[in-house]
Structure formats: structure tokens, C-alpha cells
Design a protein around this motif. Sequence first.
Motif, PDB file in Angstrom:
ATOM      1  N   LEU A   1      -0.223  11.749   0.837  1.00 38.64           N
ATOM      2  CA  LEU A   1       0.909  10.830   1.309  1.00 38.64           C
ATOM      3  C   LEU A   1       0.576   9.581   2.209  1.00 38.64           C
ATOM      4  O   LEU A   1       0.925   9.249   2.969  1.00 38.64           O
ATOM      5  CB  LEU A   1       1.973  11.781   2.367  1.00 38.64           C
ATOM      6  N   VAL A   2      -1.050   9.364   1.964  1.00 42.21           N
ATOM      7  CA  VAL A   2      -1.557   8.269   2.557  1.00 42.21           C
ATOM      8  C   VAL A   2      -2.163   7.446   1.677  1.00 42.21           C
ATOM      9  O   VAL A   2      -3.056   7.808   1.101  1.00 42.21           O
ATOM     10  CB  VAL A   2      -2.653   8.919   3.731  1.00 42.21           C
TER      11      VAL A   2
ATOM     12  N   THR B   1       2.307   8.562  -2.814  1.00 48.58           N
ATOM     13  CA  THR B   1       3.653   7.657  -2.518  1.00 48.58           C
ATOM     14  C   THR B   1       3.615   6.370  -3.320  1.00 48.58           C
ATOM     15  O   THR B   1       2.478   6.009  -4.032  1.00 48.58           O
ATOM     16  CB  THR B   1       3.495   7.341  -0.993  1.00 48.58           C
TER      17      THR B   1
ATOM     18  N   CYS C   1       0.926   3.787  -2.514  1.00 48.43           N
ATOM     19  CA  CYS C   1      -0.603   4.171  -2.898  1.00 48.43           C
ATOM     20  C   CYS C   1      -0.732   3.260  -4.086  1.00 48.43           C
ATOM     21  O   CYS C   1      -0.297   3.881  -5.363  1.00 48.43           O
ATOM     22  CB  CYS C   1      -0.544   5.949  -3.142  1.00 48.43           C
TER      23      CYS C   1
ATOM     24  N   THR D   1       5.736   7.045   2.478  1.00 49.02           N
ATOM     25  CA  THR D   1       5.119   7.672   3.392  1.00 49.02           C
ATOM     26  C   THR D   1       5.926   8.527   4.499  1.00 49.02           C
ATOM     27  O   THR D   1       5.528   9.254   4.996  1.00 49.02           O
ATOM     28  CB  THR D   1       3.996   6.710   4.149  1.00 49.02           C
ATOM     29  N   LYS D   2       7.047   8.047   4.753  1.00 54.16           N
ATOM     30  CA  LYS D   2       7.980   8.488   5.537  1.00 54.16           C
ATOM     31  C   LYS D   2       9.369   9.077   4.801  1.00 54.16           C
ATOM     32  O   LYS D   2       9.593  10.499   5.269  1.00 54.16           O
ATOM     33  CB  LYS D   2       8.523   7.732   6.612  1.00 54.16           C
TER      34      LYS D   2
ATOM     35  N   GLU E   1       0.963   8.034  10.003  1.00 57.28           N
ATOM     36  CA  GLU E   1       1.774   7.629   8.803  1.00 57.28           C
ATOM     37  C   GLU E   1       2.712   8.511   8.332  1.00 57.28           C
ATOM     38  O   GLU E   1       3.699   8.122   7.623  1.00 57.28           O
ATOM     39  CB  GLU E   1       0.702   7.148   7.842  1.00 57.28           C
ATOM     40  N   ASN E   2       2.709   9.581   8.473  1.00 58.15           N
ATOM     41  CA  ASN E   2       3.638  10.510   8.224  1.00 58.15           C
ATOM     42  C   ASN E   2       4.399  11.195   9.208  1.00 58.15           C
ATOM     43  O   ASN E   2       4.118  11.439  10.379  1.00 58.15           O
ATOM     44  CB  ASN E   2       2.806  11.795   7.198  1.00 58.15           C
TER      45      ASN E   2
END
Length: 272
Positions: free
Chosen positions: A25-26, A46, A49, A65-66, A87-88
Motif C-alpha cells: 500500500l506504499v 495501490t 504505485c 494509499t488511504k 501514508e496509510n
Amino acid sequence: MSTRAVDAAGVAHEPAGGAARIVSLVPSITETLFALGLDRHIVGRTGFCVHPRDKVQAIRKVGGTKAVKLDAIRALRPTHLLVNIDENERDTVEQLRAFVPHIVVTHPQSPRENLALYALLGAIFGREREAQRLADALELRLHEAAARHFAAQNVLYLIWREPWMSVARDTYIAAMLDLVNWHTLPDVRGGLKGAARYPVLDFDAAPWLAQVDRVLLSSEPYRFTAAHRDALARDPRMAGKWIELIDGEMTSWYGVRAIDGIDYLLRLAAAA
């Protein structure tokens, strides 16, 4: 006895083995996983990415990411989820714990802390040799930066407009800029996480603005353009300041991108 690697949350992780299924997720972590040769183990990413561009297209998107799509991740049956403290969202990560066996938390806060990040990922996913190659390359860049002299400059690093937003000095971005003796204003620190790490600015109520030598307009998260640069250059409050666009990926993405990011900053500072 197996070797365990400890993540940024203090959790120790056993080696994943050859059946690892990874969702990241980053964005910068996704890029780093590919650099470690973990292509066949990455099953989700994500929409942000986007590197390496020739490889991520084959990987399933699971939201942002969110704004994460929990059901999409569940369907991928990951063994490991890679997340970041900044970031999350914590609530989202806690929901994912219900069905993801291993959640690896990352939080590098300076260029040098990428060395620990490489080692962590290398140890968990059996890529120690590849991780060491990245570490050696980063060490060379860090030594080069330390060996060179740059005149100190105060910089205003803008990441958003309407409202204007900048970065505090305890951010990864500020630590990257410090490698070339550029110091972010305002001189504030926001703690581990929170809005103060990315302060909202009022240029009419900013006595420190007179001390700014250079204004940097980042390409992310807000995509500043030449038109924004030119408009800001006409603002009387910015009179006498050098204003330029800067590649935000090179200053804010950690992991493997830090290696090229330091090269980028060294060239930028040398031309200043």
C-alpha cells in the motif's frame, strides 16, 4: 533458529518463504520490492504505485494509499501487507489484520534509515544479497553528499496550494534536503504524525518568509506546473527569491528511489 526482522512497529517477522503473496500500500515500497527481485510475489498495489512502469501494470490495484478496497485485498489472499505509518490509515490497517497474516510496518524518517528498510525487506523475503547491493549503492551516495560542501540555504518546500502547505523539519523530505545543506522553513516539527508535519501557511502572517532563499514547488502530492511557478514569481511577497519546480518523487520517495534521489539533489544543489 530462524532469523527474525523487526519492523517500525516493533513487530518481529519470520522469513516468509517461497510462497509469499505480497500486497503493498506504499508506492515507494512497491518500487523497492521490484528492485529486490520480488516480482512474482507481488499480487496487489495501490493506484499510486506507478514504478517501475513496465512491471506494475500487471499487478492488481486495490485502491489508493488511504482509500483502500478491503474486499479486493481479501480476494488476493495475501500473506504479507506492506504499509507505512505516514501514508496509510491506522483504522484501515487494523481492519486488514483480521485476514492478512503478516503486516509489515515501515517508517523511514531519513535517507540513512533506508539501510534498515532494505535489510528488513531482504530478511523477510529472502533477498539479503539484493538488499546489500542497494545498501552499498546508498552508502556511496551518502558518502558523496557528506564529502561535498554546499552553501546553506533556507527553502520553502510547497506540497499544496489553496491552502498553501509545506513540510516540517522532522519529515523525510526535510532530511533529504538537509543532505545538500538546504533547511526547510518554517522551522517547525510536528511529532510522529499529524497535520503539523505538513503545516498550512499564511504568507501574510509569516515573519520567517523574509529568510527564505529558495522556493521549491513539488510535483506531488499537488502537481505544480510552470504556470504556478510564474504566478508565484509575480507575487510581491516572493520578491528576490529563486522559485523552481522540483521532482517530488526524488525527495519524498524512500526505498530504492533514495539512491537516485540523492544524485538528483546533488546535481540540483551544484547548479544553484
